[in-house]
Design a protein around this motif. Structure first.
Motif, short mmCIF file in Angstrom:
data_model
loop_
_atom_site.label_atom_id
_atom_site.label_comp_id
_atom_site.label_asym_id
_atom_site.label_seq_id
_atom_site.Cartn_x
_atom_site.Cartn_y
_atom_site.Cartn_z
N VAL A 160 -14.97 15.64 3.66
CA VAL A 160 -13.41 15.68 3.27
C VAL A 160 -12.94 16.55 2.46
O VAL A 160 -11.80 17.29 2.60
CB VAL A 160 -12.93 14.15 2.68
N ALA A 161 -13.77 16.81 1.31
CA ALA A 161 -13.46 18.05 0.43
C ALA A 161 -13.44 19.28 1.19
O ALA A 161 -12.54 20.13 1.01
CB ALA A 161 -14.42 18.11 -0.61
N THR A 162 -14.41 19.64 1.98
CA THR A 162 -14.28 20.84 2.95
C THR A 162 -12.98 20.83 3.75
O THR A 162 -12.31 21.81 3.67
CB THR A 162 -15.61 20.76 3.91
N GLU A 163 -12.72 19.76 4.41
CA GLU A 163 -11.56 19.69 5.20
C GLU A 163 -10.15 20.06 4.52
O GLU A 163 -9.44 20.71 5.00
CB GLU A 163 -11.44 18.58 6.18
N HIS A 164 -10.28 19.39 3.29
CA HIS A 164 -8.89 19.49 2.76
C HIS A 164 -9.08 20.63 1.33
O HIS A 164 -7.95 20.50 0.53
CB HIS A 164 -8.43 18.26 1.98
N GLU A 165 -10.13 21.32 1.16
CA GLU A 165 -10.20 22.37 0.21
C GLU A 165 -10.34 21.72 -1.23
O GLU A 165 -9.29 22.45 -2.07
CB GLU A 165 -9.68 23.52 0.47
N VAL A 166 -10.62 20.58 -1.47
CA VAL A 166 -10.48 20.21 -2.81
C VAL A 166 -11.93 19.97 -3.39
O VAL A 166 -12.80 20.12 -2.71
CB VAL A 166 -9.78 18.52 -2.70
N ALA A 167 -11.68 19.80 -4.67
CA ALA A 167 -13.02 19.64 -5.57
C ALA A 167 -13.78 18.35 -5.22
O ALA A 167 -13.05 17.31 -4.71
CB ALA A 167 -12.61 19.74 -7.01
N CYS A 168 -15.05 18.57 -5.35
CA CYS A 168 -15.89 17.46 -5.08
C CYS A 168 -17.12 17.42 -6.08
O CYS A 168 -17.81 18.42 -6.06
CB CYS A 168 -16.29 17.43 -3.61
N TRP A 169 -17.53 16.31 -6.51
CA TRP A 169 -18.64 16.03 -7.35
C TRP A 169 -19.67 14.94 -6.70
O TRP A 169 -19.21 14.11 -6.35
CB TRP A 169 -18.57 15.59 -8.68
N THR A 170 -21.03 15.46 -6.37
CA THR A 170 -21.96 14.20 -5.56
C THR A 170 -23.00 14.12 -6.55
O THR A 170 -23.47 14.99 -7.32
CB THR A 170 -22.26 14.61 -4.26
N CYS A 171 -23.49 13.01 -6.62
CA CYS A 171 -24.79 12.74 -7.02
C CYS A 171 -25.59 11.92 -6.00
O CYS A 171 -25.33 11.02 -5.57
CB CYS A 171 -24.82 11.77 -8.47
N THR A 172 -26.77 12.51 -5.52
CA THR A 172 -27.83 11.77 -4.76
C THR A 172 -29.07 11.71 -5.24
O THR A 172 -29.42 12.44 -6.17
CB THR A 172 -27.87 12.80 -3.59
N ALA A 173 -29.61 10.66 -4.77
CA ALA A 173 -30.93 10.50 -5.30
C ALA A 173 -31.87 10.00 -3.92
O ALA A 173 -31.40 9.44 -3.05
CB ALA A 173 -30.89 9.34 -6.26
N VAL B 181 -9.61 15.36 -6.87
CA VAL B 181 -11.13 15.60 -7.17
C VAL B 181 -11.79 14.25 -6.28
O VAL B 181 -11.24 12.91 -6.60
CB VAL B 181 -11.48 15.38 -8.46
N LEU B 182 -12.86 14.48 -5.28
CA LEU B 182 -13.67 13.52 -4.73
C LEU B 182 -14.73 13.52 -5.48
O LEU B 182 -15.52 14.41 -5.97
CB LEU B 182 -13.80 14.03 -3.29
N LEU B 183 -15.36 11.95 -5.67
CA LEU B 183 -16.67 11.83 -6.22
C LEU B 183 -17.41 10.73 -5.33
O LEU B 183 -16.60 9.95 -4.78
CB LEU B 183 -16.06 10.86 -7.59
N ALA B 184 -18.68 11.00 -5.39
CA ALA B 184 -19.81 10.47 -4.80
C ALA B 184 -20.58 10.11 -5.66
O ALA B 184 -21.67 10.81 -5.68
CB ALA B 184 -20.09 10.86 -3.40
#
Length: 126
Positions: free
Chosen positions: A48-61, A28-31
């Motif tokens: 990176v998540a798209t390229e490797h088809e893995v899960a990803c959580w992001t929080c932006t502000a 799992v990738l986290l940002a």
């Protein structure tokens, strides 16, 4: 993200959480500090998540006041919890073998931190 990903957004004022379901439960990738907090980190993680088809959580502000987004919204990673960020619970539910968190820094280069053993960190750098 690729069409195969189910994207779920939670938007609360100037803060946006995103979860992308990926294949498998190995990684799992986290940002946690995306958007204007640590610019580029959420974009890097989702790419990176798209390229490797893995899960990803992001929080932006973002901040539309005179105070920077970093000053308003940056919290230490140890304080980022599913109680504060509801979509983060999906990352915990996957129980991944590995998690990679993207962070910005003033110096150039890439640093690999965390509690992983040194050989694994060296493989990440290779």
């Amino acid at each position: 993200m690729a069409d195969a990903y189910a994207r779920h957004d939670v938007i609360d004022g100037d803060v946006t959480e995103r979860w992308y379901d990926g294949d498998g439960d190995e990684l799992v990738l986290l940002a946690p500090h995306g958007g204007s907090i640590e610019p580029g980190t959420a974009t890097q993680a989702s790419t990176v998540a798209t390229e490797h088809e893995v899960a990803c959580w992001t929080c932006t502000a973002r901040s539309e006041t005179d105070e920077s987004a970093f000053s308003r919204f940056h919290i230490t990673s140890s304080k980022v919890t599913p109680e504060q960020f509801p979509l983060l619970d999906r990352a915990y539910a996957k129980a991944p073998a590995h998690a990679v968190s993207f962070h910005g820094m003033k110096q150039s280069g890439v640093k690999v931190g965390g509690r992983a053993n040194t050989p694994l960190k060296q493989r990440v750098c290779a």
